[in-house]
Design an enzyme around this catalytic site. Structure first.
Site, mmCIF file in Angstrom:
data_model
loop_
_atom_site.group_PDB
_atom_site.id
_atom_site.type_symbol
_atom_site.label_atom_id
_atom_site.label_comp_id
_atom_site.label_asym_id
_atom_site.label_seq_id
_atom_site.Cartn_x
_atom_site.Cartn_y
_atom_site.Cartn_z
ATOM 1 N N GLY A 101 92.483 -11.785 -1.603
ATOM 2 C CA GLY A 101 91.897 -10.542 -1.130
ATOM 3 C C GLY A 101 90.964 -9.884 -2.114
ATOM 4 O O GLY A 101 90.075 -9.140 -1.719
ATOM 5 N N MET A 102 91.158 -10.107 -3.416
ATOM 6 C CA MET A 102 90.286 -9.475 -4.404
ATOM 7 C C MET A 102 89.688 -10.475 -5.374
ATOM 8 O O MET A 102 89.313 -10.116 -6.486
ATOM 9 C CB MET A 102 91.042 -8.394 -5.182
ATOM 10 C CG MET A 102 91.297 -7.125 -4.394
ATOM 11 S SD MET A 102 92.006 -5.825 -5.424
ATOM 12 C CE MET A 102 90.658 -5.504 -6.574
ATOM 13 N N GLY A 103 89.570 -11.711 -5.004
ATOM 14 C CA GLY A 103 88.955 -12.631 -5.928
ATOM 15 C C GLY A 103 88.826 -14.035 -5.399
ATOM 16 O O GLY A 103 89.607 -14.477 -4.567
ATOM 17 N N ASP A 129 103.925 -7.911 -13.704
ATOM 18 C CA ASP A 129 104.164 -8.911 -12.650
ATOM 19 C C ASP A 129 104.641 -10.227 -13.253
ATOM 20 O O ASP A 129 104.126 -11.294 -12.950
ATOM 21 C CB ASP A 129 102.893 -9.122 -11.832
ATOM 22 C CG ASP A 129 103.171 -9.830 -10.500
ATOM 23 O OD1 ASP A 129 104.258 -9.610 -9.935
ATOM 24 O OD2 ASP A 129 102.310 -10.584 -10.034
#
Length: 796
Positions: free
Chosen positions: A19-21, A132
């Site tokens: 979604g972001m890369g 994370d």
């Protein structure tokens, strides 16, 4: 993008996207080295805040220089305002994959934990909290060096408490109590996560579980985890104490620093150092690599966007309530083989179909061999002509062996030169030349299959041999038409061409079962995706039944007919067919996938996820298994759903489904971008029209949305699940009568997923309607009857 130069990096291969890369393997032209290049996707380039977070976190991580932290080489913004990050490229294995093979020895687990702790100590000293830490973000290189990946993911993804609640259970399971509460975190959050990872490495189980993300969170906040020694008696007491302290609910009771944790780890029972890794279980070792690509030389892929890039290795959910899988797929060693479409020795348009078709037939011939998983030729179609580097291709396809070859033909003869390559060593295991008369070309598949079995030293019973030799075409021309048909893709145009060729084939030879099965596949595809209607569905059923009358154990016909029966509500028949298929070959990934499909329609979501993950573990990266993503949508695990959609990232089906998920997440603009791409790709397919209806809802164009749904309904769709997803869009558009009408058709057609219907927010505008409640009650009755018939002990 492949071959394009961005800044001073030449793109070599796309490794994955999220979604972001988007992540690429690239060549640094300045310093002549291989790197991993991370690009923020164009859809987010206009988002100043996202771009700022991206660069801020990357610059912070780039300041870290430590052997246990992946190196970031470079950060810059291109001329078209796109941020890029160049990172280290490493050979090795993702820890998640290693754990899934088996629990580690005490010595191996503590050594990996020590190296993670050293990397965290270095980052904490610079004021950087990872946020994370989990097995999917830990790489163990071929030299045994641990590399910690993906610093700053949680903050960079802009994760809210709501997103965490809906997030993937796998990620949630490693979060600290303060993290799931949305409170400020410090280095003690990373210490908690490392405690979870260490527990999982040693026992093979996560200390905090639950049936959904909320259940996992409840466990993290309230439950005391089991001691490792209660699950594994050889765990030293001191190691038990280390993990217990790392997992203290109150941060004040945890280790205050990674250095303090490291000191205790270093003094654990020295006897553990001599222990060896536990033996591997039946499903063979799976080398870490991206399921969406990669060359097996595992690279850092900054998993920005809530984990929508999928590392090889499936998050195996250990659901105690679910019954064991049908068959014994987890009790034997398994080898994986990809048969790559063969290359022509010379350009001849008249025989171009042979390269794909011969590979497909060899694949089908090997389907019955137990202990061997053969990637379907349809999954390798895009790799035609890529056989030059078999080892790299095999690593990318996540298999142990690759069969490649070159063919030539003339009106009299067909010639095939094949090579079986061992991916682990790049050595050719076997080469052979085959030359057969054109009228006997069907013998090629059996001859090559027999040699593969012999060279891999696989057990091959007489019963399995009878499967291999079961179907012999009576007409060379009929077989040639059949080969042409299987070379056509499953698109609207390709299916039309295939049906034409197959009708010629069965007219010439009505006794060849695979031709009838392929006709069944094609008519089923036309009925579901090209709006072929009930008559087309009935024609599909007739062809499958004809195939099974000729060969009662034809796996492709058993699975295809089972899925068709599921679409039209004959679920009991479908399960019977799949039980027959799994009795023939318990490792048949497609049959496990088909069971997942059936259980999803019936609302048995835990069982559906289990069978779906079994299929994905047996055959990682198979784009046909994309539909497992829908099970996770129904479970409320939207991030895992996004991950599995990555198996087939650019299809109209995937784009429309992701658009639906973004609507559910409240991301209107992102939803519109996905829906517009789907509509542009297939404006008049059933999926394209569904996407048009969702777009109309977002833009407030009610009449346009209802018109698109009506067009689908007039095509007399037969798939109950598709009907349901039309009904809930009627509800969003405020069309009570349309919702009631189509929802009743969905339930009557065999879609009675009552657990999802009960919580589907798209139905909320009409939730209180008495007639809708009556239909839901009917779905509940069917769901409970199915449960009682097939899972009578489930609720006990």
């Amino acid at each position: 993008m492949i071959g394009r130069t961005v800044s001073h990096y030449q793109m070599v291969q796309e490794l994955g996207r999220g979604g972001m890369g988007v992540v690429y393997k690239a060549h640094d032209l300045k310093l002549d080295r291989v790197v991993v290049l991370k690009l923020l996707p164009p859809v987010l380039c206009a988002d100043v805040a996202a771009k700022r977070r991206f660069l801020h976190e990357a610059r912070a991580a780039s300041a870290l220089d430590h052997p246990n932290i992946c190196t970031i080489y470079d950060i810059e913004v291109t001329d078209d305002e796109q941020p890029i990050i160049a990172m280290g490229f490493y050979e090795g294995e993702i820890l998640k994959d290693r754990i899934q093979r088996a629990a580690l020895s005490i010595a191996a687990a503590t050594e990996i934990a020590r190296q993670i702790a050293r990397g965290l100590a270095a980052s904490h000293a610079r004021g950087i909290v990872h946020r994370d830490v989990k097995p999917g973000n830990v790489l163990v290189t071929s030299e045994g060096v641990v590399k910690l990946l993906d610093f700053g993911l949680a903050l960079l993804a802009g994760t809210s408490q709501i997103a965490l609640t809906w997030g993937a259970h796998g990620t949630t399971a490693y979060m600290s109590p303060e993290q799931v509460r949305g409170k400020r975190v410090d280095q003690r959050t990373d210490i908690w996560s490392l405690g979870v990872v260490l527990h999982e490495m040693v026992t093979g189980l996560r200390p905090f579980g639950g049936d959904d993300a909320q259940g996992v969170i409840h466990s993290i906040l309230t439950e005391r985890p089991p001691s490792m020694s209660s699950l594994r008696p050889d765990v030293p007491p001191q190691l038990d104490r280390v993990v217990a302290r790392a997992l203290a609910k109150d941060p004040e009771d945890r280790y205050s620093s990674a250095d303090e944790l490291l000191a205790d780890l270093s003094s654990t029972d020295a006897a553990a150092a001599g222990q060896r890794d536990a033996p591997q279980p039946a499903i063979a070792a799976r080398r870490g690599k991206l399921a969406l690509g990669g060359l097996g030389l595992v690279s850092l892929a900054v998993l920005i966007g809530a984990g929508t890039l999928v590392w090889r290795g499936i998050d195996s959910r250990k659901r105690a309530a679910a019954p064991a899988p049908i068959g014994d797929a987890a009790t034997r060693p398994l080898r994986r083989l990809a048969v790559i479409p063969f290359d022509p020795s010379s350009e001849d348009p008249q025989s171009a179909y042979l390269g794909y078709a011969l590979a497909d037939q060899i694949t089908e011939a090997l389907t019955y061999v137990k202990g061997l998983l053969v990637r379907p030729a349809s999954a390798e179609r895009d790799h035609a002509g890529d056989s030059g580097n078999a080892r790299a291709l095999g690593q990318q396809l996540q298999v142990d062996y690759v069969l490649t070859g070159r063919y030539s033909s003339d009106p009299e003869r067909v010639r095939l030169d094949v090579e079986l390559v061992d991916v682990s060593s790049s050595a050719g295991r076997w080469r052979e030349h085959f030359d057969v008369p054109r009228q006997d070309q069907f013998k090629l598949q059996d001859a090559v299959a027999e040699q593969v079995i012999r060279r891999l030293e696989l057990e091959f019973s007489q019963e399995q041999r009878s499967h291999l030799q079961a179907n012999v075409p009576q007409s060379a021309l009929a077989y040639d038409y059949y080969l042409r048909s299987v070379s056509y893709p499953f698109t609207k145009e390709g299916t039309g061409l295939a049906i034409g060729a197959l009708e010629q084939s069965v007219q010439l030879d009505s006794t060849y079962a695979p031709a009838h099965a392929e006709l069944g596949h094609r008519f089923a595809h036309r009925a579901v995706y090209s709006l072929g209607g009930i008559e087309t569905s009935q024609r599909s059923e007739a062809e499958y039944l004809k195939a099974l009358s000729l060969d009662a154990e034809l796996l492709e016909a058993l699975g295809g007919l089972a899925r068709l029966y599921t679409d039209v509500g004959q679920t009991a028949k479908a399960i019977g067919l799949l039980r027959r298929a799994l009795a023939i070959n318990p490792e048949h990934a497609d049959s496990h996938f088909s069971l997942s499909y059936i259980y999803r329609y019936a609302g048995m979501l835990e069982e559906s996820a289990r069978e779906g993950e079994t299929a994905l573990a047996l055959d990682p990266g198979n784009p046909r298994f994309r539909s497992v993503a829908t099970t996770y949508l129904y479970l409320g695990d939207l991030q895992r759903s996004l991950q599995v959609h990555g198996l087939d990232p650019e299809s109209c089906w995937t784009l429309a489904r992701i658009g639906q998920i973004q609507i559910r997440l409240g991301n209107r603009d992102l939803a519109l971008q996905y829906l517009n791409r789907a509509i542009e790709m297939e404006p008049e397919s059933s999926t394209g029209r569904w996407a048009r209806a969702m777009r109309a809802h977002l833009e407030g164009h009610r009449a346009e949305g209802l018109r698109a749904l009506q067009e689908n309904e007039e095509a007399r769709m037969v798939d109950g699940e598709q009907l349901y997803h039309m009904a809930n869009i009627h509800a969003l558009l405020g069309d009570r009568s349309g919702c009631i009408r189509v929802l009743r058709s969905a339930v009557d057609s065999g879609f009675f997923n009552y657990p999802f219907m009960l919580r589907d927010s798209f139905l909320d505008p009409l939730r209180a309607d008495p007639e809708l409640q009556s239909i839901l009650a009917q779905a509940e009755q069917k769901h409970l009857a199915f449960e009682q018939q097939f899972f009578p002990k489930r609720g006990q």
